[in-house]
Design a protein around this motif. Structure first.
Motif, PDB file in Angstrom:
ATOM      1  N   ARG A  83      11.037  -6.709  -7.313  1.00  0.00           N
ATOM      2  CA  ARG A  83      11.405  -6.606  -5.902  1.00  0.00           C
ATOM      3  C   ARG A  83      10.398  -5.722  -5.182  1.00  0.00           C
ATOM      4  O   ARG A  83      10.003  -6.007  -4.072  1.00  0.00           O
ATOM      5  N   HIS A  84      10.006  -4.624  -5.842  1.00  0.00           N
ATOM      6  CA  HIS A  84       9.065  -3.695  -5.214  1.00  0.00           C
ATOM      7  C   HIS A  84       8.035  -3.236  -6.248  1.00  0.00           C
ATOM      8  O   HIS A  84       8.392  -2.905  -7.367  1.00  0.00           O
ATOM      9  N   ILE A  85       6.777  -3.217  -5.837  1.00  0.00           N
ATOM     10  CA  ILE A  85       5.681  -2.775  -6.703  1.00  0.00           C
ATOM     11  C   ILE A  85       4.924  -1.661  -5.989  1.00  0.00           C
ATOM     12  O   ILE A  85       4.614  -1.779  -4.798  1.00  0.00           O
ATOM     13  N   ARG A  86       4.649  -0.573  -6.737  1.00  0.00           N
ATOM     14  CA  ARG A  86       3.816   0.515  -6.222  1.00  0.00           C
ATOM     15  C   ARG A  86       2.587   0.634  -7.103  1.00  0.00           C
ATOM     16  O   ARG A  86       2.705   0.800  -8.319  1.00  0.00           O
ATOM     17  N   LEU A  87       1.406   0.556  -6.495  1.00  0.00           N
ATOM     18  CA  LEU A  87       0.147   0.703  -7.227  1.00  0.00           C
ATOM     19  C   LEU A  87      -0.456   2.065  -6.896  1.00  0.00           C
ATOM     20  O   LEU A  87      -0.773   2.335  -5.731  1.00  0.00           O
ATOM     21  N   GLY A  88      -0.586   2.910  -7.915  1.00  0.00           N
ATOM     22  CA  GLY A  88      -1.200   4.213  -7.738  1.00  0.00           C
ATOM     23  C   GLY A  88      -2.715   4.092  -7.630  1.00  0.00           C
ATOM     24  O   GLY A  88      -3.291   3.034  -7.880  1.00  0.00           O
ATOM     25  N   ALA A  89      -3.365   5.178  -7.290  1.00  0.00           N
ATOM     26  CA  ALA A  89      -4.816   5.191  -7.109  1.00  0.00           C
ATOM     27  C   ALA A  89      -5.562   4.847  -8.399  1.00  0.00           C
ATOM     28  O   ALA A  89      -6.682   4.349  -8.355  1.00  0.00           O
ATOM     29  N   THR A  90      -4.947   5.081  -9.571  1.00  0.00           N
ATOM     30  CA  THR A  90      -5.612   4.808 -10.848  1.00  0.00           C
ATOM     31  C   THR A  90      -5.175   3.477 -11.462  1.00  0.00           C
ATOM     32  O   THR A  90      -5.581   3.149 -12.575  1.00  0.00           O
ATOM     33  N   ALA A  91      -4.361   2.700 -10.739  1.00  0.00           N
ATOM     34  CA  ALA A  91      -3.862   1.418 -11.268  1.00  0.00           C
ATOM     35  C   ALA A  91      -4.989   0.415 -11.436  1.00  0.00           C
ATOM     36  O   ALA A  91      -5.897   0.324 -10.611  1.00  0.00           O
ATOM     37  N   ARG A  92      -4.912  -0.327 -12.540  1.00  0.00           N
ATOM     38  CA  ARG A  92      -5.838  -1.423 -12.798  1.00  0.00           C
ATOM     39  C   ARG A  92      -4.973  -2.626 -13.182  1.00  0.00           C
ATOM     40  O   ARG A  92      -4.375  -2.654 -14.251  1.00  0.00           O
ATOM     41  N   VAL A  93      -4.910  -3.599 -12.279  1.00  0.00           N
ATOM     42  CA  VAL A  93      -3.997  -4.727 -12.437  1.00  0.00           C
ATOM     43  C   VAL A  93      -4.763  -6.033 -12.363  1.00  0.00           C
ATOM     44  O   VAL A  93      -5.560  -6.252 -11.453  1.00  0.00           O
ATOM     45  N   ARG A  94      -4.511  -6.889 -13.336  1.00  0.00           N
ATOM     46  CA  ARG A  94      -5.016  -8.260 -13.311  1.00  0.00           C
ATOM     47  C   ARG A  94      -3.814  -9.112 -13.692  1.00  0.00           C
ATOM     48  O   ARG A  94      -3.500  -9.240 -14.879  1.00  0.00           O
ATOM     49  N   ALA A  95      -3.129  -9.637 -12.659  1.00  0.00           N
ATOM     50  CA  ALA A  95      -1.847 -10.274 -12.923  1.00  0.00           C
ATOM     51  C   ALA A  95      -1.472 -11.274 -11.847  1.00  0.00           C
ATOM     52  O   ALA A  95      -1.919 -11.171 -10.710  1.00  0.00           O
ATOM     53  N   ASP A  96      -0.622 -12.213 -12.244  1.00  0.00           N
ATOM     54  CA  ASP A  96       0.087 -13.038 -11.279  1.00  0.00           C
ATOM     55  C   ASP A  96       1.282 -12.204 -10.852  1.00  0.00           C
ATOM     56  O   ASP A  96       1.982 -11.645 -11.699  1.00  0.00           O
ATOM     57  N   ILE A  97       1.506 -12.138  -9.545  1.00  0.00           N
ATOM     58  CA  ILE A  97       2.561 -11.270  -9.039  1.00  0.00           C
ATOM     59  C   ILE A  97       3.521 -12.061  -8.163  1.00  0.00           C
ATOM     60  O   ILE A  97       3.096 -12.788  -7.263  1.00  0.00           O
ATOM     61  N   VAL A  98       4.807 -11.889  -8.445  1.00  0.00           N
ATOM     62  CA  VAL A  98       5.869 -12.404  -7.589  1.00  0.00           C
ATOM     63  C   VAL A  98       6.676 -11.188  -7.178  1.00  0.00           C
ATOM     64  O   VAL A  98       7.228 -10.497  -8.038  1.00  0.00           O
ATOM     65  N   ARG A  99       6.742 -10.896  -5.874  1.00  0.00           N
ATOM     66  CA  ARG A  99       7.380  -9.659  -5.416  1.00  0.00           C
ATOM     67  C   ARG A  99       7.897  -9.830  -4.004  1.00  0.00           C
ATOM     68  O   ARG A  99       7.503 -10.726  -3.274  1.00  0.00           O
ATOM     69  N   ASP A 100       8.802  -8.903  -3.624  1.00  0.00           N
ATOM     70  CA  ASP A 100       9.252  -8.832  -2.237  1.00  0.00           C
ATOM     71  C   ASP A 100       8.330  -7.915  -1.443  1.00  0.00           C
ATOM     72  O   ASP A 100       7.844  -8.289  -0.390  1.00  0.00           O
ATOM     73  N   THR A 101       8.086  -6.691  -1.971  1.00  0.00           N
ATOM     74  CA  THR A 101       7.234  -5.744  -1.265  1.00  0.00           C
ATOM     75  C   THR A 101       6.263  -5.094  -2.255  1.00  0.00           C
ATOM     76  O   THR A 101       6.541  -5.006  -3.445  1.00  0.00           O
ATOM     77  N   MET A 102       5.117  -4.652  -1.731  1.00  0.00           N
ATOM     78  CA  MET A 102       4.135  -3.968  -2.567  1.00  0.00           C
ATOM     79  C   MET A 102       3.416  -2.936  -1.720  1.00  0.00           C
ATOM     80  O   MET A 102       3.070  -3.202  -0.570  1.00  0.00           O
ATOM     81  N   GLU A 103       3.224  -1.751  -2.301  1.00  0.00           N
ATOM     82  CA  GLU A 103       2.450  -0.715  -1.629  1.00  0.00           C
ATOM     83  C   GLU A 103       1.343  -0.235  -2.558  1.00  0.00           C
ATOM     84  O   GLU A 103       1.502  -0.235  -3.769  1.00  0.00           O
ATOM     85  N   MET A 104       0.220   0.137  -1.943  1.00  0.00           N
ATOM     86  CA  MET A 104      -0.938   0.596  -2.715  1.00  0.00           C
ATOM     87  C   MET A 104      -1.360   1.970  -2.233  1.00  0.00           C
ATOM     88  O   MET A 104      -1.239   2.277  -1.049  1.00  0.00           O
ATOM     89  N   ALA A 105      -1.870   2.760  -3.155  1.00  0.00           N
ATOM     90  CA  ALA A 105      -2.393   4.079  -2.804  1.00  0.00           C
ATOM     91  C   ALA A 105      -3.568   3.913  -1.848  1.00  0.00           C
ATOM     92  O   ALA A 105      -4.286   2.912  -1.888  1.00  0.00           O
ATOM     93  N   GLN A 106      -3.774   4.899  -0.999  1.00  0.00           N
ATOM     94  CA  GLN A 106      -4.864   4.862  -0.046  1.00  0.00           C
ATOM     95  C   GLN A 106      -6.194   4.689  -0.764  1.00  0.00           C
ATOM     96  O   GLN A 106      -6.445   5.301  -1.796  1.00  0.00           O
ATOM     97  N   GLY A 107      -7.040   3.840  -0.220  1.00  0.00           N
ATOM     98  CA  GLY A 107      -8.348   3.596  -0.806  1.00  0.00           C
ATOM     99  C   GLY A 107      -8.355   2.424  -1.757  1.00  0.00           C
ATOM    100  O   GLY A 107      -9.398   1.995  -2.212  1.00  0.00           O
TER     101      GLY A 107
END
Length: 127
Positions: A83-107
């Motif tokens: 439902r909700h995904i938060r990506l921190g500044a150090t996140a490394r993601v290679r994925a298919d994503i199904v979500r309602d909301t997503m937020e990413m760290a600045q930068g």
């Protein structure tokens, strides 16, 4: 090392919610189902389904992830459904994503490919 503890939070059915931790330096392979939270500090190869999943900066998941909330500071490769995904500044993601909301760290930045089959699905690379 994998361990679990009870939190003061409760699941929707009134049962106590627990936290399962896959510690740094631990490699786990398989399938993990939890009605509580899962924190991955080590490496998990397989599928995780939980209420909340947190991937620490030292954590890595290679497989499918499904949760109400997914918080990523480490590495995830595979598919994420949340439902909700938060990506921190150090996140490394290679994925298919199904979500309602997503937020990413600045930068942070992402590239996406939308498919016509499922409008809310996207493939991202985030590093």
């Amino acid at each position: 090392m994998v361990w679990s503890r009870s939190d003061s939070n409760e699941n929707r059915d009134g049962t106590k919610r627990s936290t399962t931790v896959i510690a740094t330096g631990t490699n786990v392979e398989g399938k993990l189902l939890s009605s509580g939270s899962v924190t991955v500090g080590g490496v998990f190869d397989g599928n995780i389904h939980a209420n909340q999943i947190t991937v620490a900066t030292t954590g890595e998941i290679r497989g499918n992830v499904e949760a109400d909330e997914v918080i990523i500071h480490g590495v995830v490769e595979g598919e994420i459904r949340a439902r909700h995904i938060r990506l921190g500044a150090t996140a490394r993601v290679r994925a298919d994503i199904v979500r309602d909301t997503m937020e990413m760290a600045q930068g942070g930045s992402r590239s996406e490919e939308h498919t016509s089959e499922l409008q809310s699905r996207e493939t991202i690379s985030y590093a």
